[in-house]
Motif scaffolding. Sequence first.
Motif, PDB file in Angstrom:
ATOM      1  N   GLY A  56       0.619  37.708   0.318  1.00  0.00           N
ATOM      2  CA  GLY A  56       1.922  38.232  -0.069  1.00  0.00           C
ATOM      3  C   GLY A  56       2.064  39.733   0.158  1.00  0.00           C
ATOM      4  N   GLY A  57       0.972  40.411   0.496  1.00  0.00           N
ATOM      5  CA  GLY A  57       1.014  41.858   0.680  1.00  0.00           C
ATOM      6  C   GLY A  57       0.864  42.267   2.132  1.00  0.00           C
ATOM      7  N   ASP A  58       0.757  43.602   2.342  1.00  0.00           N
ATOM      8  CA  ASP A  58       0.536  44.121   3.695  1.00  0.00           C
ATOM      9  C   ASP A  58      -0.911  43.906   4.105  1.00  0.00           C
ATOM     10  OD1 ASP A  58       3.130  45.008   3.884  1.00  0.00           O
ATOM     11  OD2 ASP A  58       2.667  47.042   3.187  1.00  0.00           O
ATOM     12  N   ARG A  59      -1.140  43.797   5.398  1.00  0.00           N
ATOM     13  CA  ARG A  59      -2.505  43.715   5.903  1.00  0.00           C
ATOM     14  C   ARG A  59      -3.157  45.091   5.809  1.00  0.00           C
ATOM     15  NH1 ARG A  59      -3.126  41.202  11.547  1.00  0.00           N
ATOM     16  NH2 ARG A  59      -1.498  42.702  12.065  1.00  0.00           N
ATOM     17  N   ILE A  60      -4.415  45.109   5.450  1.00  0.00           N
ATOM     18  CA  ILE A  60      -5.144  46.364   5.290  1.00  0.00           C
ATOM     19  C   ILE A  60      -6.466  46.289   6.042  1.00  0.00           C
ATOM     20  CG2 ILE A  60      -4.112  46.880   3.048  1.00  0.00           C
ATOM     21  CD1 ILE A  60      -6.717  45.880   1.766  1.00  0.00           C
ATOM     22  N   ILE A  61      -7.081  47.452   6.230  1.00  0.00           N
ATOM     23  CA  ILE A  61      -8.384  47.521   6.899  1.00  0.00           C
ATOM     24  C   ILE A  61      -9.491  47.410   5.852  1.00  0.00           C
ATOM     25  CG2 ILE A  61      -9.958  48.997   8.205  1.00  0.00           C
ATOM     26  CD1 ILE A  61      -7.485  50.219   9.563  1.00  0.00           C
ATOM     27  N   THR A  62     -10.331  46.406   6.041  1.00  0.00           N
ATOM     28  CA  THR A  62     -11.520  46.237   5.206  1.00  0.00           C
ATOM     29  C   THR A  62     -12.738  46.369   6.104  1.00  0.00           C
ATOM     30  OG1 THR A  62     -10.354  44.711   3.730  1.00  0.00           O
ATOM     31  CG2 THR A  62     -12.762  44.698   3.634  1.00  0.00           C
ATOM     32  N   TYR A  63     -13.701  47.184   5.710  1.00  0.00           N
ATOM     33  CA  TYR A  63     -14.868  47.443   6.554  1.00  0.00           C
ATOM     34  C   TYR A  63     -15.886  46.316   6.394  1.00  0.00           C
ATOM     35  CZ  TYR A  63     -12.662  51.900   7.237  1.00  0.00           C
ATOM     36  OH  TYR A  63     -11.744  52.869   7.567  1.00  0.00           O
TER      37      TYR A  63
END
Length: 406
Positions: free
Chosen positions: A75-82
Amino acid sequence: FFFQAEDGIRDAQESRGLGDVYKRQKYHAELLVEEFPEFLEKSFHLTGAYIGVLDFPFKTVDEENDEEYAHLDQGGDRIITYIGSSKSHKFILKKTLPKGENVGLTYDVFKEVVPPDPQPGDDGAVVELPPNYLYVDNVVKQPKMYFFRIPKLGAYLALPLVYESCLHEGAFDEGVEGRLRYHADRETKENERKEKEADILENIENAKKNGDDTAALEDQLHNLVAEEVTETPFKLVKKEYVVCVDTLGQDREILEQDRKKLLDYVEGLVQAWQNCEKELLSHDIDQQLQYRATHKAEEILRAWQEAEEKAVDEAQKNVPPELADKESEVTFILDGARLDTVKHQLLNDAKEHLLHLTHYRVLKFTFLLQQVLYFLGYRKGEINVPGTNLLDWKKVAPHILSLIHI
């Protein structure tokens, strides 16, 4: 072996190390966890190298929730996960990069690069795209730079690693049907060629009988080939990663020639990854077609169902008279008989079919396979990717092999 000069790698001697890394790894995604960033850090004398994936945020999975992507907050924005790093930067793993108007500069690598408009009078001129990466020569002077530790003088480079994946169920399903059509179309075209060949040969024979010149007919026969048939391309899904490197603490820039070489390595990995997936999917499709030709799935399932019903009927006949009026206890006995039969089928009759699964890289009906393994006593942590409901095929394949050899 894909790291060659024609693939954009400038220095064959230096690329050999990465080629060795590539060949050791059966699953390309695992290169991103440590070996690829570690190779980059050592090769270019960097302070650190780390890799993030652009996807929806993770969330805790409810034990009762069996949905495949329950671990993602869609439901949210895509983010960068390392998800990967060199040995020196393990502290960054599983952390996420904040995203906002004044923070999260790295997200800019995923923006579409629009080529500049040609200048007046330059009709037909080749327009060169700007470098497809984000570079900061002095991180402490960049206000949108986010630091996971104390800021230090140095440079930062982020390169997009975006590839088109075909190792998924949708591509497998369409690929199987597409290959069936491809073989059918080839057979049709070949039959048409044979018919034309027979007609030409007949015309040549008639021409010889009549004393006519056959040169033109001989040319037709010589040049006769079946009409070319092309297979439908595989269905693709975009996967987006970012490769990040820095020289923090070294107070030096990353030279342009090194930036280009780093970009070459990333693009080389993308190309090899895509080619490898296509080969793996093509192999899976061929295996599936061969399996269909040698195994009648409907007949097998029908035989198993009949065995289950027979076991239930036998159990029904053997219900003690004193329990005949107790519906819940009778149901328990009958269900137990059915489950015992199913377990026997899975551990005996289904061995060959389970073994066949271990040769695939794309699995259909993973949910059903999970339920089977749960039924046989396996826990989520033993067969799934940690913290998710995604079946971890690397974990599952050995379990299936152990079941087969019980």
